[in-house]
Design an enzyme around this catalytic site. Structure first.
Site, PDB file in Angstrom:
ATOM      1  N   HIS A  56     -23.715  -6.674  47.611  1.00  0.00           N
ATOM      2  CA  HIS A  56     -22.368  -6.673  47.032  1.00  0.00           C
ATOM      3  C   HIS A  56     -21.944  -8.107  46.757  1.00  0.00           C
ATOM      4  O   HIS A  56     -21.861  -8.921  47.670  1.00  0.00           O
ATOM      5  CB  HIS A  56     -21.380  -6.000  47.993  1.00  0.00           C
ATOM      6  CG  HIS A  56     -19.991  -5.906  47.442  1.00  0.00           C
ATOM      7  ND1 HIS A  56     -19.545  -4.809  46.725  1.00  0.00           N
ATOM      8  CD2 HIS A  56     -18.941  -6.758  47.486  1.00  0.00           C
ATOM      9  CE1 HIS A  56     -18.287  -5.003  46.350  1.00  0.00           C
ATOM     10  NE2 HIS A  56     -17.896  -6.187  46.806  1.00  0.00           N
ATOM     11  N   SER A  57     -21.648  -8.399  45.503  1.00  0.00           N
ATOM     12  CA  SER A  57     -21.221  -9.754  45.151  1.00  0.00           C
ATOM     13  C   SER A  57     -19.735  -9.911  45.436  1.00  0.00           C
ATOM     14  O   SER A  57     -18.922  -9.074  45.025  1.00  0.00           O
ATOM     15  CB  SER A  57     -21.515 -10.035  43.674  1.00  0.00           C
ATOM     16  OG  SER A  57     -22.903  -9.960  43.433  1.00  0.00           O
ATOM     17  N   GLN A 112     -15.918   0.119  45.308  1.00  0.00           N
ATOM     18  CA  GLN A 112     -17.373   0.145  45.501  1.00  0.00           C
ATOM     19  C   GLN A 112     -17.757  -0.353  46.887  1.00  0.00           C
ATOM     20  O   GLN A 112     -18.657   0.192  47.527  1.00  0.00           O
ATOM     21  CB  GLN A 112     -18.053  -0.739  44.449  1.00  0.00           C
ATOM     22  CG  GLN A 112     -18.191  -0.067  43.097  1.00  0.00           C
ATOM     23  CD  GLN A 112     -19.331  -0.669  42.312  1.00  0.00           C
ATOM     24  OE1 GLN A 112     -19.427  -1.887  42.200  1.00  0.00           O
ATOM     25  NE2 GLN A 112     -20.195   0.160  41.787  1.00  0.00           N
ATOM     26  N   GLY A 133     -17.331 -13.645  40.547  1.00  0.00           N
ATOM     27  CA  GLY A 133     -17.276 -13.633  39.084  1.00  0.00           C
ATOM     28  C   GLY A 133     -18.644 -13.647  38.443  1.00  0.00           C
ATOM     29  O   GLY A 133     -18.879 -14.413  37.512  1.00  0.00           O
ATOM     30  N   THR A 154     -15.861  -8.619  29.038  1.00  0.00           N
ATOM     31  CA  THR A 154     -16.164  -9.398  30.239  1.00  0.00           C
ATOM     32  C   THR A 154     -17.357 -10.335  30.051  1.00  0.00           C
ATOM     33  O   THR A 154     -17.403 -11.424  30.627  1.00  0.00           O
ATOM     34  CB  THR A 154     -16.360  -8.459  31.448  1.00  0.00           C
ATOM     35  OG1 THR A 154     -16.678  -9.220  32.609  1.00  0.00           O
ATOM     36  CG2 THR A 154     -17.468  -7.434  31.212  1.00  0.00           C
ATOM     37  N   ASP A 204     -24.110 -13.504  33.135  1.00  0.00           N
ATOM     38  CA  ASP A 204     -24.274 -13.143  34.547  1.00  0.00           C
ATOM     39  C   ASP A 204     -25.156 -14.205  35.180  1.00  0.00           C
ATOM     40  O   ASP A 204     -26.326 -14.316  34.842  1.00  0.00           O
ATOM     41  CB  ASP A 204     -24.906 -11.755  34.662  1.00  0.00           C
ATOM     42  CG  ASP A 204     -24.893 -11.221  36.094  1.00  0.00           C
ATOM     43  OD1 ASP A 204     -24.814 -12.034  37.039  1.00  0.00           O
ATOM     44  OD2 ASP A 204     -24.964  -9.990  36.273  1.00  0.00           O
ATOM     45  N   ARG A 221     -25.742 -14.538  38.464  1.00  0.00           N
ATOM     46  CA  ARG A 221     -26.116 -14.195  39.834  1.00  0.00           C
ATOM     47  C   ARG A 221     -27.621 -14.261  40.057  1.00  0.00           C
ATOM     48  O   ARG A 221     -28.401 -13.932  39.180  1.00  0.00           O
ATOM     49  CB  ARG A 221     -25.602 -12.796  40.193  1.00  0.00           C
ATOM     50  CG  ARG A 221     -24.110 -12.773  40.368  1.00  0.00           C
ATOM     51  CD  ARG A 221     -23.611 -11.390  40.640  1.00  0.00           C
ATOM     52  NE  ARG A 221     -23.800 -10.525  39.482  1.00  0.00           N
ATOM     53  CZ  ARG A 221     -23.411  -9.252  39.461  1.00  0.00           C
ATOM     54  NH1 ARG A 221     -22.846  -8.703  40.517  1.00  0.00           N
ATOM     55  NH2 ARG A 221     -23.591  -8.529  38.380  1.00  0.00           N
ATOM     56  N   LYS A 247     -30.104  -6.154  39.226  1.00  0.00           N
ATOM     57  CA  LYS A 247     -30.318  -6.324  40.669  1.00  0.00           C
ATOM     58  C   LYS A 247     -31.679  -5.771  41.062  1.00  0.00           C
ATOM     59  O   LYS A 247     -32.432  -6.408  41.815  1.00  0.00           O
ATOM     60  CB  LYS A 247     -29.247  -5.568  41.467  1.00  0.00           C
ATOM     61  CG  LYS A 247     -27.981  -6.343  41.733  1.00  0.00           C
ATOM     62  CD  LYS A 247     -27.037  -5.530  42.620  1.00  0.00           C
ATOM     63  CE  LYS A 247     -25.630  -6.121  42.561  1.00  0.00           C
ATOM     64  NZ  LYS A 247     -24.624  -5.254  43.186  1.00  0.00           N
TER      65      LYS A 247
END
Ligand SMILES: [Zn+2]
Length: 211
Positions: free
Chosen positions: A65-66, A84, A106, A127, A139, A141, A167
């Site tokens: 979970h970010s 979530q 973010g 977004t 993104d 991440r 992910k």
């Protein structure tokens, strides 16, 4: 794909473990063993929460979970992160597994930049377009630290609780065996439906949205 967890990432070790009783705003409660680590590649203070009978789960249910301060802490309805997180903790506690709380606000651009992106979205961008307009990636991440934590916890295969195909791809590349990918529920509101639709249409998230 079957690779030993951690094969592709540097080793991290468990630093501490401490028990924390959790009670959510709706009254639902459980307990978590909260792990901290030494040697995580990005130097951030990521956490792993061991929930339910996580030690004996054959294939633990795992949600990376970010962090989302606005959604997780303040109940923002611009996204679905808070619901979530709440759903994930309960589902993991029921079967045994880990919630990995990853400090990448973010989608990795940080809290202030995320709020700047919200302002651009109010001007009409979606977004992903908003991140690009800020000179950031859609993104940013990176799940290397998540893979490191799983290896330190001696978790091999996981059942991945996530709607995000990126992910799953990244974790598999990092040597985590994804035995199964399980979607979360759709948490739709008038304020987040545009955001959720962009996730589905742009990056192939598996979210069952109303027509
Ligand atoms: Zn959020």
């Amino acid at each position: 794909m079957t690779v030993n967890a951690g094969a592709a990432v540097a080793a991290a070790t468990i630093r501490t473990k401490v028990r924390i009783p959790l009670r959510f705003s709706d009254g639902w409660a459980t307990g978590a063993d909260v792990y901290t680590f030494t040697g995580l590649v990005d130097g951030k203070e990521h956490l792993a929460l061991g929930l339910g009978d996580y030690r004996t789960a054959e294939v633990p249910l795992v949600r990376p979970h970010s962090e989302c301060m606005t959604g997780d802490v303040f109940g923002s309805e611009r996204c679905d992160c808070g619901p979530q997180l709440r759903e994930s903790v309960e589902r993991i506690a029921a079967t045994g597994g880990y919630l990995l709380y990853l400090r990448q606000e973010g989608r990795g651009i940080g809290l202030y930049a995320k709020l700047d992106a919200y302002a651009l979205q109010d001007g009409g961008l979606d977004t992903y377009e908003a991140n690009l307009a800020l000179g950031r990636a859609e993104d940013e991440r990176d799940y290397s630290a998540a893979a490191q934590m799983l290896a330190a916890l001696e978790v091999g295969g996981i059942r991945l609780l996530s709607n995000n195909p990126d992910k799953a791809r990244q974790l598999a590349t990092l040597g985590v065996e994804i035995v199964e990918q399980i979607p979360t529920a759709a948490h739709v509101s008038v304020s987040n439906v545009r955001y959720l639709r962009a996730k589905v249409e742009h990056t192939g998230h598996t979210i069952a949205l109303p027509a």
